[in-house]
Design a protein around this motif. Structure first.
Motif, PDB file in Angstrom:
ATOM      1  N   ALA A  98      44.533  46.499  43.292  1.00  0.00           N
ATOM      2  CA  ALA A  98      43.660  47.243  44.207  1.00  0.00           C
ATOM      3  C   ALA A  98      44.178  48.677  44.357  1.00  0.00           C
ATOM      4  CB  ALA A  98      43.625  46.536  45.554  1.00  0.00           C
ATOM      5  N   ALA A  99      43.313  49.540  44.870  1.00  0.00           N
ATOM      6  CA  ALA A  99      43.626  50.981  44.935  1.00  0.00           C
ATOM      7  C   ALA A  99      44.975  51.232  45.615  1.00  0.00           C
ATOM      8  CB  ALA A  99      42.522  51.703  45.701  1.00  0.00           C
ATOM      9  N   GLY A 100      45.787  52.048  44.975  1.00  0.00           N
ATOM     10  CA  GLY A 100      47.070  52.433  45.563  1.00  0.00           C
ATOM     11  C   GLY A 100      48.190  51.435  45.322  1.00  0.00           C
ATOM     12  N   VAL A 101      47.857  50.231  44.834  1.00  0.00           N
ATOM     13  CA  VAL A 101      48.895  49.212  44.656  1.00  0.00           C
ATOM     14  C   VAL A 101      49.787  49.565  43.455  1.00  0.00           C
ATOM     15  CG1 VAL A 101      49.330  46.777  44.086  1.00  0.00           C
ATOM     16  CG2 VAL A 101      47.611  47.367  45.802  1.00  0.00           C
ATOM     17  N   SER A 102      49.142  49.956  42.343  1.00  0.00           N
ATOM     18  CA  SER A 102      49.949  50.328  41.169  1.00  0.00           C
ATOM     19  C   SER A 102      49.797  51.815  40.852  1.00  0.00           C
ATOM     20  CB  SER A 102      49.492  49.515  39.951  1.00  0.00           C
ATOM     21  OG  SER A 102      48.203  49.969  39.540  1.00  0.00           O
ATOM     22  N   GLY A 103      48.845  52.446  41.512  1.00  0.00           N
ATOM     23  CA  GLY A 103      48.592  53.873  41.245  1.00  0.00           C
ATOM     24  C   GLY A 103      47.619  54.084  40.104  1.00  0.00           C
ATOM     25  N   GLU A 104      47.242  52.981  39.431  1.00  0.00           N
ATOM     26  CA  GLU A 104      46.320  53.129  38.295  1.00  0.00           C
ATOM     27  C   GLU A 104      44.886  53.318  38.775  1.00  0.00           C
ATOM     28  OE1 GLU A 104      46.498  50.209  35.073  1.00  0.00           O
ATOM     29  OE2 GLU A 104      48.688  50.392  35.179  1.00  0.00           O
ATOM     30  N   ILE A 105      44.136  54.101  38.013  1.00  0.00           N
ATOM     31  CA  ILE A 105      42.720  54.325  38.294  1.00  0.00           C
ATOM     32  C   ILE A 105      41.951  53.024  38.022  1.00  0.00           C
ATOM     33  CG2 ILE A 105      40.689  55.613  37.410  1.00  0.00           C
ATOM     34  CD1 ILE A 105      42.655  57.338  39.018  1.00  0.00           C
ATOM     35  N   ILE A 106      40.941  52.749  38.862  1.00  0.00           N
ATOM     36  CA  ILE A 106      40.141  51.524  38.660  1.00  0.00           C
ATOM     37  C   ILE A 106      38.819  51.911  37.996  1.00  0.00           C
ATOM     38  CG2 ILE A 106      39.072  49.536  39.815  1.00  0.00           C
ATOM     39  CD1 ILE A 106      41.018  50.164  42.191  1.00  0.00           C
ATOM     40  N   SER A 107      38.451  51.183  36.939  1.00  0.00           N
ATOM     41  CA  SER A 107      37.157  51.444  36.294  1.00  0.00           C
ATOM     42  C   SER A 107      36.433  50.128  36.047  1.00  0.00           C
ATOM     43  CB  SER A 107      37.334  52.206  34.977  1.00  0.00           C
ATOM     44  OG  SER A 107      37.583  51.303  33.918  1.00  0.00           O
ATOM     45  N   HIS A 108      35.104  50.169  36.163  1.00  0.00           N
ATOM     46  CA  HIS A 108      34.326  48.941  35.970  1.00  0.00           C
ATOM     47  C   HIS A 108      34.445  48.450  34.522  1.00  0.00           C
ATOM     48  CE1 HIS A 108      31.440  45.843  36.844  1.00  0.00           C
ATOM     49  NE2 HIS A 108      30.632  46.266  35.887  1.00  0.00           N
ATOM     50  N   ALA A 109      34.615  49.387  33.578  1.00  0.00           N
ATOM     51  CA  ALA A 109      34.775  48.976  32.168  1.00  0.00           C
ATOM     52  C   ALA A 109      36.029  48.104  32.034  1.00  0.00           C
ATOM     53  CB  ALA A 109      34.869  50.206  31.273  1.00  0.00           C
ATOM     54  N   ASP A 110      37.110  48.496  32.712  1.00  0.00           N
ATOM     55  CA  ASP A 110      38.347  47.696  32.666  1.00  0.00           C
ATOM     56  C   ASP A 110      38.146  46.352  33.362  1.00  0.00           C
ATOM     57  OD1 ASP A 110      39.550  49.776  31.360  1.00  0.00           O
ATOM     58  OD2 ASP A 110      40.632  50.542  33.113  1.00  0.00           O
ATOM     59  N   VAL A 111      37.352  46.362  34.454  1.00  0.00           N
ATOM     60  CA  VAL A 111      37.070  45.119  35.190  1.00  0.00           C
ATOM     61  C   VAL A 111      36.361  44.131  34.263  1.00  0.00           C
ATOM     62  CG1 VAL A 111      35.630  44.142  37.044  1.00  0.00           C
ATOM     63  CG2 VAL A 111      37.041  46.164  37.494  1.00  0.00           C
ATOM     64  N   VAL A 112      35.344  44.631  33.553  1.00  0.00           N
ATOM     65  CA  VAL A 112      34.567  43.774  32.647  1.00  0.00           C
ATOM     66  C   VAL A 112      35.459  43.259  31.508  1.00  0.00           C
ATOM     67  CG1 VAL A 112      32.634  43.758  31.006  1.00  0.00           C
ATOM     68  CG2 VAL A 112      32.354  44.816  33.257  1.00  0.00           C
ATOM     69  N   GLU A 113      36.298  44.141  30.984  1.00  0.00           N
ATOM     70  CA  GLU A 113      37.193  43.743  29.887  1.00  0.00           C
ATOM     71  C   GLU A 113      38.165  42.648  30.345  1.00  0.00           C
ATOM     72  OE1 GLU A 113      38.922  47.132  27.793  1.00  0.00           O
ATOM     73  OE2 GLU A 113      40.548  45.758  27.187  1.00  0.00           O
ATOM     74  N   ALA A 114      38.702  42.822  31.548  1.00  0.00           N
ATOM     75  CA  ALA A 114      39.637  41.812  32.088  1.00  0.00           C
ATOM     76  C   ALA A 114      38.911  40.483  32.284  1.00  0.00           C
ATOM     77  CB  ALA A 114      40.232  42.296  33.407  1.00  0.00           C
ATOM     78  N   GLY A 115      37.646  40.550  32.684  1.00  0.00           N
ATOM     79  CA  GLY A 115      36.844  39.332  32.861  1.00  0.00           C
ATOM     80  C   GLY A 115      36.672  38.607  31.540  1.00  0.00           C
ATOM     81  N   LEU A 116      36.349  39.375  30.515  1.00  0.00           N
ATOM     82  CA  LEU A 116      36.156  38.796  29.173  1.00  0.00           C
ATOM     83  C   LEU A 116      37.419  38.103  28.688  1.00  0.00           C
ATOM     84  CD1 LEU A 116      34.147  41.234  26.864  1.00  0.00           C
ATOM     85  CD2 LEU A 116      33.965  38.724  26.956  1.00  0.00           C
TER      86      LEU A 116
END
Ligand SMILES: O=P(O)(O)O[C@H]1O[C@H](CO)[C@@H](O)[C@H]1O
Ligand code: HPA
Length: 284
Positions: free
Chosen positions: A240-258
């Motif tokens: 989640a935001a601020g936890v690792s400092g990494e930017i969140i993107s829906h493309a990454d969300v979908v890829e992680a789901g796959l």
């Protein structure tokens, strides 16, 4: 929308589905972002595009296909909603939860919700599957707002056990068999569509949330109101935001789901087979 009209719409949608799927399965799954490929694991598939179902909304988000798929997993019947509707898409909560009202009319008794989420708790890295034990409804409204349809459920439904203890136990047993370290947690539902700020995530952590998303809770509330048993499996797709400092993107969300689809698919299949066995023995 008054409840009678909503009831009529749901009944019309259910009738249209029954024209293609005359004996719908008693267990249904709603697939979250990036998890759509789970539907491909079904055998003996019958597909009804949402576009062919009267009054059904259309998904507008990438990773949500828009098909109702009926089939079997290792012989056990399963109804899959491949694509869901979110409040941030502009839909009202009546529309967001329309599939739940329809599945109730189809005779579904058990609902398995899946979702992509951000991990708030540091012990929940991306790739973790979390079995929900409770939720925080922070969407700013309630899908049961408005006149109550007493034929479906009570005006003031109890929410002490939204996520069935029995189904959670079953999920943990099946996870053990797979050697999967299933986590347990509380889901915070925000309206979205912007992801949270780090300050909001700190607030959610203080409130007791372990994962965060923009769905699931309205569906779970409507399902409990209608007497369905609910199991919810949240995949942590990102910190989640601020936890690792990494930017969140829906493309990454979908890829992680796959990427997680085979594992979450195997877990769901285990649960569905157990429910089918119980049903055959008349214990469900
Ligand atoms: O909850 P699902 O549909 O899995 O989707 C999650 O992923 C999207 C954000 O990337 C949001 O819609 C959030 O709710
Ligand atoms: O970090 C997140 N926040 C809200 N919804 C989400 N869905 C996937 N990841 C997230």
């Amino acid at each position: 929308m008054p409840p009678i009209e909503l009831d009529e719409r749901a009944s019309e949608a259910a009738l249209a589905i029954q024209a293609t799927i005359p004996k719908p399965p008693k267990v249904a799954v709603v697939l979250g972002s990036g998890l759509g490929a789970l539907a491909n694991r079904l055998a003996d598939r019958t597909i009804v595009p949402y576009a062919k179902i009267p009054h059904f909304p259309r998904p507008t988000v990438e990773g949500h296909e828009g098909n109702l798929v009926s089939g079997t997993v290792a012989g056990a019947p399963l109804l899959v909603f491949q694509g869901r509707f979110h409040y941030y898409e502009g839909y009202g909560l009546d529309e967001v939860t329309f599939p739940i009202r329809v599945m109730k009319r189809l005779g579904v008794r058990t609902l398995i919700l899946t979702a992509a989420t951000g991990g708030i708790d540091l012990s929940l890295p991306a790739g973790t599957i979390v079995c929900l034990k409770d939720h925080l409804n922070l969407i700013g409204s309630n899908p049961l707002r408005g006149p109550n349809d007493e034929r479906v459920g009570k005006r003031f439904p109890d929410m002490t056990e939204v996520y069935s203890h029995r189904l959670r136990d079953l999920a943990f047993e099946e996870a053990d068999k797979l050697g999967l370290n299933l986590a347990s947690g509380v889901y915070a539902c925000l309206p979205g569509p912007s992801y949270e700020t780090p300050a909001e995530i700190r607030m959610l952590r203080i409130l007791g949330a372990d994962v965060v998303g923009m769905s699931t809770v309205p569906e779970a509330i409507v399902a409990r109101h209608a007497g369905l048993d609910v199991l919810a499996l949240a995949l942590v797709t990102n910190a989640a935001a601020g936890v690792s400092g990494e930017i969140i993107s829906h493309a990454d969300v979908v890829e992680a789901g796959l990427k997680a689809t085979p594992l979450i698919g195997a877990l769901i299949e285990g649960v569905v087979q157990r429910l089918d066995a119980e049903d055959r023995q008349g214990t469900a």
